[in-house]
Every structure is written in structure tokens, then in C-alpha cells.
Design an enzyme around this catalytic site. Structure first.
Site, PDB file in Angstrom:
ATOM      1  N   VAL A 129     -25.837 -61.791  -4.643  1.00 14.53           N
ATOM      2  CA  VAL A 129     -25.679 -60.553  -5.411  1.00 14.53           C
ATOM      3  C   VAL A 129     -24.807 -60.816  -6.633  1.00 14.53           C
ATOM      4  CG1 VAL A 129     -24.700 -58.216  -5.388  1.00 14.53           C
ATOM      5  CG2 VAL A 129     -26.138 -58.987  -3.490  1.00 14.53           C
ATOM      6  N   ALA A 132     -26.949 -62.616  -9.146  1.00 13.83           N
ATOM      7  CA  ALA A 132     -27.924 -61.735  -9.792  1.00 13.83           C
ATOM      8  C   ALA A 132     -27.256 -60.752 -10.744  1.00 13.83           C
ATOM      9  CB  ALA A 132     -28.730 -60.979  -8.743  1.00 13.83           C
ATOM     10  N   GLU A 133     -26.063 -60.309 -10.397  1.00 15.40           N
ATOM     11  CA  GLU A 133     -25.369 -59.313 -11.211  1.00 15.40           C
ATOM     12  C   GLU A 133     -24.673 -59.911 -12.427  1.00 15.40           C
ATOM     13  OE1 GLU A 133     -25.425 -56.077 -11.051  1.00 15.40           O
ATOM     14  OE2 GLU A 133     -26.462 -55.816  -9.144  1.00 15.40           O
ATOM     15  N   SER A 134     -24.017 -61.065 -12.242  1.00  8.96           N
ATOM     16  CA  SER A 134     -23.175 -61.574 -13.336  1.00  8.96           C
ATOM     17  C   SER A 134     -23.186 -63.088 -13.519  1.00  8.96           C
ATOM     18  CB  SER A 134     -21.728 -61.145 -13.091  1.00  8.96           C
ATOM     19  OG  SER A 134     -21.184 -61.852 -11.984  1.00  8.96           O
ATOM     20  N   TYR A 160     -35.229 -57.696  -9.196  1.00  2.81           N
ATOM     21  CA  TYR A 160     -33.845 -57.889  -8.755  1.00  2.81           C
ATOM     22  C   TYR A 160     -33.799 -58.240  -7.268  1.00  2.81           C
ATOM     23  CZ  TYR A 160     -29.063 -56.755  -7.418  1.00  2.81           C
ATOM     24  OH  TYR A 160     -27.797 -56.808  -6.894  1.00  2.81           O
TER      25      TYR A 160
END
Length: 172
Positions: free
Chosen positions: A41, A44-46, A151
Site C-alpha cells: 500500500v 502504491a500510494e507514495s 490500484y
């Protein structure tokens, strides 16, 4: 051959970075989560580059301030300030709390939990109702938002990549 481990590590640092593995392991144990899922996560986010998004999400796990305030209320946080989300310990703790909350809310259906992390609980609830499959039968292909579907698939692939490449670091 002697340089392979060093080269492999260097390539991973560029293509599949991992930082704060101590915090990830800690929060995974506390929240009963797979540490590879938390790492995925974050990736994927940052991509492990803490920043603020154009939508106002903050830090490694890109948490919206309203979501953070919800988490603080639910978890008993009394001194929370939005600026705390720039701290990796706080950000990963809150993001892991939210992942655990979503997994519990959606009956351990990882697809739904990840879709809600990205696209919001209201949207996911509508998608489940419209799919006619219920929570248990809901699949990534049932997600009508291409961005959220991509995502979920990206996180699930990254989870496997982290398990394959960082098992030792993540305590797997």
C-alpha cells in the site's frame, strides 16, 4: 556472481523500495496484517516518498486529514494533529489501522478493503450493491472505476513482490 546480491539490492531500491521496515513489522503485528500488504500500500500510494498529494492526502500511506481524524477518534488518539501524518511512525500506524478497519468492515475481502482505501467506502458500498454478488463474490473486475481497479491490482502485485524480495526484512 559475487556482485549479484549487491546489484539485486540496488535494483530493488530503485524499482521496489522498502523503508521503515521496523515500523511496518511493528504495525503488522499490532494490527494483525501482512507486513507485505502494508509495504504494498505504501508503494502504491507514495513509493516510500512521503509527500502531500494534490487532493490533500498526506505522508507515506497518503491519508486524508478527515480519515486521520476518524482514526484518531476510533483509536482513542487525544493529541492528534494533521501535521503528525508527516511522521512515518504515525502515518504507518494510522494507515495500518485504517487497513485493518476496512478488512474488518468488508469481511476480510482484500479487494473491497483496498478499493475502499483508494476509492472510498461509499463508492465501494454502491459497487457491491450494484454487482449483485455480495461482498464474498466481489472481484477486482467488478470495480467500475478504472483507476481504483488498477490500484487494487497494483497493490496485490506489489504485495507478492514484497513477499518475494523482502521476506527477511518484513519478518515473513
Amino acid at each position: 556472481m559475487l556482485l549479484y546480491p549487491t546489484l539485486h539490492h540496488a535494483v530493488n531500491e530503485i524499482t521496489l523500495p522498502l523503508r521503515h521496515d521496523d515500523i511496518i513489522r511493528q504495525q503488522a503485528a499490532r494490527k494483525h496484517l501482512d507486513p507485505a500488504l502494508i509495504a504494498a500500500v505504501i508503494y502504491a500510494e507514495s513509493k516510500f516518498n512521503a509527500r502531500d498529494s494534490s487532493t490533500g492526502a498526506k505522508g507515506l500511506m497518503q491519508i486524508q486529514p478527515a480519515t486521520a481524524k476518524f482514526i484518531a477518534r476510533r483509536s482513542g488518539g487525544t493529541e492528534f494533529a494533521v501535521a503528525d501524518l508527516s511522521d512515518p511512525q504515525t502515518n504507518i500506524s494510522y494507515g495500518s489501522y485504517y487497513l485493518r478497519y476496512l478488512l474488518d468492515r468488508y469481511g476480510s475481502n482484500e479487494t473491497l478493503a483496498l478499493a475502499a482505501y483508494n476509492g472510498g467506502e461509499t463508492n465501494v458500498d454502491e459497487w457491491v450493491a450494484k454487482s449483485g454478488r455480495g461482498r464474498a463474490g466481489f472481484r477486482p473486475s467488478d470495480i467500475p472505476f478504472a483507476e481504483t481497479r488498477a490500484y487494487v491490482e497494483r497493490v496485490q502485485q506489489a504485495r507478492q513482490d514484497y513477499r518475494d524480495n523482502y521476506a527477511h526484512e518484513l519478518g515473513l
